[in-house]
Design a protein around this motif. Sequence first.
Motif, PDB file in Angstrom:
ATOM      1  N   THR A 152      39.055  47.072  38.764  1.00 26.25           N
ATOM      2  CA  THR A 152      39.003  46.385  37.473  1.00 26.25           C
ATOM      3  C   THR A 152      37.649  45.727  37.222  1.00 26.25           C
ATOM      4  O   THR A 152      37.347  45.341  36.098  1.00 26.25           O
ATOM      5  N   HIS A 200      34.771  38.951  41.579  1.00 29.43           N
ATOM      6  CA  HIS A 200      35.720  39.917  41.014  1.00 29.43           C
ATOM      7  C   HIS A 200      35.411  41.246  41.694  1.00 29.43           C
ATOM      8  O   HIS A 200      34.282  41.731  41.628  1.00 29.43           O
ATOM      9  N   TYR A 258      39.829  42.314  31.500  1.00 30.66           N
ATOM     10  CA  TYR A 258      39.804  42.096  32.948  1.00 30.66           C
ATOM     11  C   TYR A 258      38.799  41.010  33.327  1.00 30.66           C
ATOM     12  O   TYR A 258      39.078  40.159  34.163  1.00 30.66           O
ATOM     13  N   TRP A 303      40.228  37.717  32.446  1.00 32.26           N
ATOM     14  CA  TRP A 303      41.314  37.373  33.385  1.00 32.26           C
ATOM     15  C   TRP A 303      40.720  36.829  34.682  1.00 32.26           C
ATOM     16  O   TRP A 303      41.217  35.861  35.242  1.00 32.26           O
ATOM     17  N   TYR A 304      39.670  37.499  35.168  1.00 34.54           N
ATOM     18  CA  TYR A 304      39.002  37.033  36.381  1.00 34.54           C
ATOM     19  C   TYR A 304      38.445  35.629  36.189  1.00 34.54           C
ATOM     20  O   TYR A 304      38.642  34.754  37.031  1.00 34.54           O
ATOM     21  N   GLU A 306      41.188  32.989  36.293  1.00 36.76           N
ATOM     22  CA  GLU A 306      41.697  32.748  37.652  1.00 36.76           C
ATOM     23  C   GLU A 306      40.646  32.064  38.520  1.00 36.76           C
ATOM     24  O   GLU A 306      40.962  31.204  39.339  1.00 36.76           O
ATOM     25  N   LYS A 359      44.519  50.030  38.408  1.00 38.46           N
ATOM     26  CA  LYS A 359      45.780  49.305  38.326  1.00 38.46           C
ATOM     27  C   LYS A 359      45.440  48.015  37.597  1.00 38.46           C
ATOM     28  O   LYS A 359      44.421  47.397  37.895  1.00 38.46           O
ATOM     29  N   PRO A 360      46.260  47.577  36.654  1.00 40.34           N
ATOM     30  CA  PRO A 360      45.906  46.381  35.881  1.00 40.34           C
ATOM     31  C   PRO A 360      46.133  45.084  36.668  1.00 40.34           C
ATOM     32  O   PRO A 360      46.860  44.184  36.251  1.00 40.34           O
ATOM     33  N   THR A 361      45.513  45.012  37.823  1.00 39.19           N
ATOM     34  CA  THR A 361      45.577  43.836  38.686  1.00 39.19           C
ATOM     35  C   THR A 361      44.148  43.444  39.043  1.00 39.19           C
ATOM     36  O   THR A 361      43.398  44.256  39.583  1.00 39.19           O
ATOM     37  N   VAL A 362      43.775  42.211  38.720  1.00 40.61           N
ATOM     38  CA  VAL A 362      42.422  41.746  39.004  1.00 40.61           C
ATOM     39  C   VAL A 362      42.377  41.217  40.434  1.00 40.61           C
ATOM     40  O   VAL A 362      43.114  40.308  40.802  1.00 40.61           O
ATOM     41  N   ASP A 363      41.513  41.818  41.243  1.00 41.06           N
ATOM     42  CA  ASP A 363      41.342  41.404  42.635  1.00 41.06           C
ATOM     43  C   ASP A 363      40.180  40.430  42.730  1.00 41.06           C
ATOM     44  O   ASP A 363      39.125  40.645  42.132  1.00 41.06           O
TER      45      ASP A 363
END
Length: 81
Positions: A57, A53, A28, A31-32, A35, A65-69
């Motif tokens: 996550t 971030h 995670y 990923w952050y 992005e 939830k496997p979504t990086v905000d």
Amino acid sequence: MGKELSEMALKELWELFPIILKKHNTDYKEWYETEKQKLLSRIDRKDISRINHIGSTSVEGLIAKPTVDILLEIDNEINIE
């Protein structure tokens, strides 16, 4: 013809849009960062007030939830286009 979303029962909505929670993934953070770099390459850094971030996550060990905000704050004077 199907129902409108506003007409559906909660059970029907859960079937259409399930929420999937997973164990914390050490990717995670990566990923952050990926992005974040994409955003920084497209927005002038002087226009960015803050980028973080956020959400579940961002907390190590928390199921999510496997979504990086990402929260991106920009200067009020920026031309968003």
